[in-house]
Design an enzyme around this catalytic site. Structure first.
Site, short mmCIF file in Angstrom:
data_model
loop_
_atom_site.label_atom_id
_atom_site.label_comp_id
_atom_site.label_asym_id
_atom_site.label_seq_id
_atom_site.Cartn_x
_atom_site.Cartn_y
_atom_site.Cartn_z
N HIS A 1 0.80 -1.23 0.00
CA HIS A 1 0.00 0.00 0.00
C HIS A 1 0.84 1.28 0.00
O HIS A 1 0.57 2.19 0.79
CB HIS A 1 -0.95 0.01 1.21
CG HIS A 1 -1.93 -1.12 1.21
ND1 HIS A 1 -2.48 -1.66 2.35
CD2 HIS A 1 -2.46 -1.84 0.19
CE1 HIS A 1 -3.31 -2.64 2.04
NE2 HIS A 1 -3.31 -2.78 0.73
C1 LIG Z 1 -0.14 -7.52 -4.88
C2 LIG Z 1 -1.03 -6.38 -4.46
C3 LIG Z 1 -2.14 -6.65 -3.65
C4 LIG Z 1 -2.97 -5.59 -3.25
N1 LIG Z 1 -4.14 -5.89 -2.61
C5 LIG Z 1 -5.05 -4.91 -2.42
C6 LIG Z 1 -6.34 -5.22 -1.95
O1 LIG Z 1 -6.69 -6.38 -1.73
N2 LIG Z 1 -7.22 -4.20 -1.79
C7 LIG Z 1 -6.88 -2.90 -2.03
O2 LIG Z 1 -7.71 -2.02 -1.81
N3 LIG Z 1 -5.65 -2.58 -2.47
C8 LIG Z 1 -4.75 -3.55 -2.72
N4 LIG Z 1 -3.54 -3.25 -3.25
C9 LIG Z 1 -3.21 -1.83 -3.47
C10 LIG Z 1 -3.96 -1.18 -4.62
O3 LIG Z 1 -4.15 -2.08 -5.68
C11 LIG Z 1 -3.19 0.06 -5.08
O4 LIG Z 1 -3.07 0.96 -3.99
C12 LIG Z 1 -3.85 0.81 -6.22
O5 LIG Z 1 -4.09 -0.06 -7.28
C13 LIG Z 1 -2.96 1.97 -6.67
O6 LIG Z 1 -3.55 2.60 -7.77
P1 LIG Z 1 -2.74 3.64 -8.66
O7 LIG Z 1 -3.66 4.08 -9.72
O8 LIG Z 1 -2.12 4.65 -7.78
O9 LIG Z 1 -1.51 2.80 -9.27
P2 LIG Z 1 -1.54 1.50 -10.16
O10 LIG Z 1 -2.86 0.83 -10.11
O11 LIG Z 1 -0.34 0.71 -9.77
O12 LIG Z 1 -1.38 2.05 -11.65
C14 LIG Z 1 -0.24 2.63 -12.18
C15 LIG Z 1 -0.20 2.28 -13.65
O13 LIG Z 1 0.80 3.06 -14.26
C16 LIG Z 1 1.55 2.25 -15.13
N5 LIG Z 1 2.88 2.83 -15.26
C17 LIG Z 1 3.83 2.95 -14.30
N6 LIG Z 1 4.94 3.51 -14.81
C18 LIG Z 1 4.67 3.74 -16.12
C19 LIG Z 1 5.43 4.31 -17.17
N7 LIG Z 1 6.67 4.75 -17.01
N8 LIG Z 1 4.84 4.45 -18.40
C20 LIG Z 1 3.55 4.04 -18.60
N9 LIG Z 1 2.80 3.46 -17.62
C21 LIG Z 1 3.37 3.34 -16.40
C22 LIG Z 1 1.57 0.91 -14.44
O14 LIG Z 1 1.92 -0.12 -15.32
C23 LIG Z 1 0.16 0.83 -13.91
O15 LIG Z 1 -0.72 0.26 -14.84
C24 LIG Z 1 -2.67 -4.26 -3.64
C25 LIG Z 1 -1.56 -4.00 -4.45
C26 LIG Z 1 -0.74 -5.04 -4.87
C27 LIG Z 1 0.44 -4.74 -5.76
#
Ligand SMILES: Cc1cc2nc3c(=O)[nH]c(=O)nc-3n(C[C@H](O)[C@H](O)[C@H](O)COP(=O)(O)OP(=O)(O)OC[C@H]3O[C@@H](n4cnc5c(N)ncnc54)[C@H](O)[C@@H]3O)c2cc1C
Length: 552
Positions: free
Chosen positions: A469
């Protein structure tokens, strides 16, 4: 030329792509480093066990050696496909505690306070158990369901929690958070409901939305301090996408990727950028700072029955029938998110709210699922919900294809380790309560010999891991030192915002997917209504009054 270039198709990016492309007069580009989300393991919930090992769908980062964890470098999975981490996560649907959002309100104003957050959570949610109510919504795109399969041993955990004097909580997103119970999950009909499934798949055919996958963003293009486009690498070739004159770049690369791309593009602490030979665009020292994460410790026990999900020859018949149930009915243990039950408790009675979370898994889990553990057992995860330690994302190199420096600086605040020790003791008490004791054979790790506080501390330093997280690395605030203002605009730059988990001023006391989706929903409205900071405060006043009336 695009009105909006969204970088990162994760939990936040998919929501933005949906909302902003709803206006057919706006051209939207969504860039994603990973491939399309066609792998069936993404959609079959128990596939999560195999996604940790994927190099294609997972960034599989490693942290810097952690001083307070015996110099260990920890594995940090992050999703790399449409849906981002919501396509590889454990699907637990938790919003956090009301007080988390009171703290956000202190940091960033009413538009980010609890009443507004609750309104958005309800708007986004399609809850399959609860009717529309003061706590839940049924009309949104984000499917939230009870698990179709719950292992008997996960039920025993909840029963044992009650025997250990913890109340049962039938809805962790309801009136209060404390207690043990079963998690609701982001699933629909027994399948994962990632942010891509919820917000992107239904709008793929919009002519004003271009989605470019396998596109690794390498630099934000600036003219002076105005963002005008993004460079990306696809199949070893460099490409660019540009914005229209009033267009915006929206960074949704997550708490690791967003500060990394900003630093690679010349936005960050001047001295650090200079050290790596990156030309400075804007000195913004807090980029990458304020990194917070939930550190987690497990208790793993051998079971004296074959009730758990096991890796054993004797499990094959159940495995085969489970496969049939999943393929033909979307039922059975393959619909499990593994973290089936759990709870929220206080590390000591004088606390005003829970600061520990449990995730109970009716199986062994070794090294994030990367190693197979044979036999029948169960694992209790215990994490510190309100850590005081702060770390940072930095640069290792100016090469955009090299991973950033990830230094969560775990346990740098001594309070954090005390909380985890308390958590282990409460966790053990639950596992020894009658309903669990009858399944108990022996504690595999850390083992019953590890008892005193000093031994438990040493065990935490030896084994603790992330529970995934990370947030806070582009902190939102009203104060001038924050990276983004309450409209999520990056301070000192024009036509660029951050919309993802990195803007959280404080880590929420729970899982972070739903809060990140909520952030993106709020951001989309701010962008589409062209709200400035004063307008945010004014419209939040309405939201607050409305919510209070509804609650009354
Ligand atoms: C294994 C795991 C289990 C989890 N379990 C839970 C759960 O059960 N419940 C819950 O609420 N949360 C859970 N989480 C946390 C939750 O999923 C994340 O906090 C949330 O998805 C974050 O969202 P975000 O949009 O900030 O980033 P992300 O969803 O990580 O999205 C970022 C995106 O940007 C892309 N990206 C990154 N760098 C680049 C680049 N240079 N160029 C182009 N694209 C890029 C990535 O590929 C990704 O698709 C978990 C996370 C993980 C990894």
């Amino acid at each position: 030329m695009y009105d909006y270039i969204i970088v990162g198709a994760g939990s936040a990016g998919c929501v933005l792509a949906n909302r902003l492309s709803a206006d057919p007069s706006k051209r939207v580009c969504l860039l994603e480093a990973g491939p399309r989300d066609t792998n069936p393991l993404i959609h079959m919930p128990l596939g999560i066990a195999l996604l940790s090992n994927s190099k294609k769908l997972n960034w599989a980062f490693q942290t810097a050696p952690q001083q307070n964890l015996n110099g260990r470098s920890l594995f940090w999975p992050r999703g790399k496909t449409l849906g981002g981490s919501s396509s590889i996560n454990a699907m637990v649907y938790i919003r956090g505690h009301e007080d988390d959002y009171h703290a956000w309100e202190q940091a960033a104003g009413r538009y980010w306070g609890w009443y507004r957050a609750l309104e958005l959570f309800k708007r986004l949610e399609c809850n399959q158990r609860f009717d529309k109510s003061e706590h839940h919504g049924v009309d949104g795109e984000l499917a939230v369901s009870d698990l179709k399969y719950i292992n008997p041993i996960s039920k025993a955990f909840v029963q044992a929690g009650m025997e250990a004097n913890i109340n049962f909580n039938g809805d962790f997103n309801g009136e209060y958070q404390d207690g043990v119970g079963f998690y609701q999950v982001t699933q629909k009909n027994g399948q994962r409901w990632s942010s891509a499934r919820a917000f992107l798949h239904g709008v793929l055919s919009r002519p004003n939305l271009d989605i470019i996958t396998d596109a690794h963003a390498s630099k934000i293009l600036f003219e002076d301090r105005k963002a005008v486009g993004v460079s990306y690498i696809k199949k070893d070739m460099h490409h660019q996408v540009k914005t229209t004159s009033g267009g915006e770049v929206l960074l949704s690369l997550g708490a690791v990727g967003t500060p990394h791309l900003l630093m690679l593009s010349g936005v960050g602490a001047a001295a650090e950028l200079k050290e790596h030979g990156v030309s400075l665009v804007h000195d913004l020292p807090e980029v990458g700072k304020n990194l917070q994460d939930h550190l987690d410790i497990t208790l793993m026990c051998a079971a004296n029955s074959r009730e758990p999900i096991g890796v054993a020859l004797s499990f094959i018949p159940r495995g085969v029938s489970g496969l049939f149930s999943y393929v033909f009915k979307r039922e059975g243990f393959l619909t499990s998110n593994v973290a089936e039950s759990g709870g929220f408790v206080k590390s000591s009675p004088d606390r005003d709210r829970p600061n520990l979370q449990f995730h109970f898994l009716p199986t062994y889990l070794k090294d994030h699922g990367r190693k197979i553990a044979g036999g029948y057992g169960y694992t209790l995860h215990i994490c510190d919900l309100l850590p005081k330690s702060r770390g940072r994302i930095g640069l290792n190199s100016a090469n955009p294809l090299q991973p950033p420096l990830i230094d969560p600086n775990y346990l740098s605040d001594h309070e954090d380790i005390k909380t985890m020790v308390a958590g282990i003791k409460i966790g053990r008490a639950i596992l020894q309560a009658p309903s669990m004791a009858k399944h108990f054979k022996h504690e595999v790790v850390p083992g019953q010999a590890v008892k005193t506080d000093d031994e438990l501390i040493e065990d935490i330093r030896r084994r603790a891991e992330t529970i995934y997280h990370p947030v806070g690395t582009c902190r939102m605030g009203k104060d001038p030192a924050s990276v983004v203002d309450p409209c999520l605009k990056i301070r000192g730059l024009a036509n660029i915002r951050v919309v993802d988990a990195s803007i959280m001023p404080h880590l929420v006391a729970g899982n972070t997917n739903a809060p990140t989706i909520m952030i993106a929903e709020n951001a989309a409205e701010i962008i589409m209504r062209n709200l400035d900071v004063e307008a945010l405060e004014a419209s939040a006043e309405f939201a607050r009054e409305g919510a209070e009336l509804e609650l009354a």
